[in-house]
Design a protein around this motif. Sequence first.
Motif, PDB file in Angstrom:
ATOM      1  N   UNK A  90      -1.386  -6.228 -10.055  1.00 32.93           N
ATOM      2  CA  UNK A  90      -0.114  -6.793  -9.729  1.00 32.93           C
ATOM      3  C   UNK A  90      -0.144  -7.361  -8.045  1.00 32.93           C
ATOM      4  N   UNK A  91      -0.728  -6.480  -7.577  1.00 32.64           N
ATOM      5  CA  UNK A  91      -0.964  -6.979  -6.011  1.00 32.64           C
ATOM      6  C   UNK A  91      -1.716  -8.078  -5.803  1.00 32.64           C
ATOM      7  N   UNK A  92      -2.681  -8.227  -6.529  1.00 35.26           N
ATOM      8  CA  UNK A  92      -3.748  -9.311  -6.298  1.00 35.26           C
ATOM      9  C   UNK A  92      -3.079 -10.529  -6.834  1.00 35.26           C
ATOM     10  N   UNK A  93      -2.162 -10.476  -7.816  1.00 36.81           N
ATOM     11  CA  UNK A  93      -1.673 -11.633  -8.355  1.00 36.81           C
ATOM     12  C   UNK A  93      -0.483 -12.083  -7.408  1.00 36.81           C
ATOM     13  N   UNK A  94       0.276 -11.041  -6.806  1.00 36.54           N
ATOM     14  CA  UNK A  94       1.342 -11.655  -5.881  1.00 36.54           C
ATOM     15  C   UNK A  94       0.845 -12.040  -4.690  1.00 36.54           C
ATOM     16  N   UNK A  95      -0.716 -11.569  -4.116  1.00 36.76           N
ATOM     17  CA  UNK A  95      -1.017 -12.174  -2.952  1.00 36.76           C
ATOM     18  C   UNK A  95      -1.674 -13.473  -3.171  1.00 36.76           C
ATOM     19  N   UNK A  96      -1.694 -13.878  -4.558  1.00 39.71           N
ATOM     20  CA  UNK A  96      -1.998 -15.366  -4.478  1.00 39.71           C
ATOM     21  C   UNK A  96      -0.951 -16.237  -4.759  1.00 39.71           C
ATOM     22  N   UNK A  97       0.382 -15.861  -4.758  1.00 44.45           N
ATOM     23  CA  UNK A  97       1.525 -16.644  -4.571  1.00 44.45           C
ATOM     24  C   UNK A  97       1.825 -17.149  -3.263  1.00 44.45           C
ATOM     25  N   UNK A  98       2.141 -18.551  -3.616  1.00 48.75           N
ATOM     26  CA  UNK A  98       2.439 -19.055  -2.045  1.00 48.75           C
ATOM     27  C   UNK A  98       3.924 -18.266  -1.649  1.00 48.75           C
ATOM     28  N   UNK A  99       3.901 -18.587  -0.231  1.00 49.52           N
ATOM     29  CA  UNK A  99       5.430 -17.819   0.489  1.00 49.52           C
ATOM     30  C   UNK A  99       6.461 -18.410  -0.132  1.00 49.52           C
ATOM     31  N   UNK A 100       6.705 -19.602  -0.527  1.00 50.20           N
ATOM     32  CA  UNK A 100       7.638 -20.111  -1.175  1.00 50.20           C
ATOM     33  C   UNK A 100       8.116 -19.700  -2.494  1.00 50.20           C
ATOM     34  N   UNK A 101       7.121 -19.195  -3.276  1.00 50.53           N
ATOM     35  CA  UNK A 101       7.323 -18.522  -4.468  1.00 50.53           C
ATOM     36  C   UNK A 101       7.728 -17.104  -4.139  1.00 50.53           C
ATOM     37  N   UNK A 102       7.059 -16.457  -3.472  1.00 54.32           N
ATOM     38  CA  UNK A 102       7.515 -15.057  -2.975  1.00 54.32           C
ATOM     39  C   UNK A 102       9.054 -15.034  -2.396  1.00 54.32           C
TER      40      UNK A 102
END
Length: 169
Positions: free
Chosen positions: A86-98
């Motif tokens: 989950x953390x690896x997938x969250x790190x691949x998100x762009x800042x606007x997606x987060x």
Amino acid sequence: MSSAEQPAAVNKATTDDDGMSWWYRWICKIAGVIGGISCAVAGVWNCVTVNPLNIAAGVWMVLNACVLFLCEVPFCCQFIEFANAVAARADRLKPWQKALFYCGMALFPVFLSFSITTLFGNAIAFATGVLYGLASLGKKGDAVSYARLQHQKQGDEEKLTGTTDGEAQ
């Protein structure tokens, strides 16, 4: 390159191209941790009632806290088997997606049960989303580049009008 080195190289490449400096990334992570703590505490407090909407909002807030911890500080969730994925997938998100994800997560309990507990409990989680949203805007330009751009723009305007600094028509 071994298979153990490859994810590290991919992770470094994805974090470097989002335009966030190391200190801003740490501010976002710290805000995420504090937001998770505030969501968890306020969520548990919100569940101490007989109103079903307050209980639902409190459970959602505790789930928000778990998601914030999974995405921002996965080492706190070592007992969860899928935390690193989950953390690896969250790190691949762009800042606007987060930003959209965190702000949406924080707003849902407020709409479900509007109270001071849900407002203040989700405020820091919402602020984490705002910080990621600001990161998606990019870095501010420096004064030298701006002055150079203005000088070039002024020169282009002079060429179009056919005047220079010393001439008057």
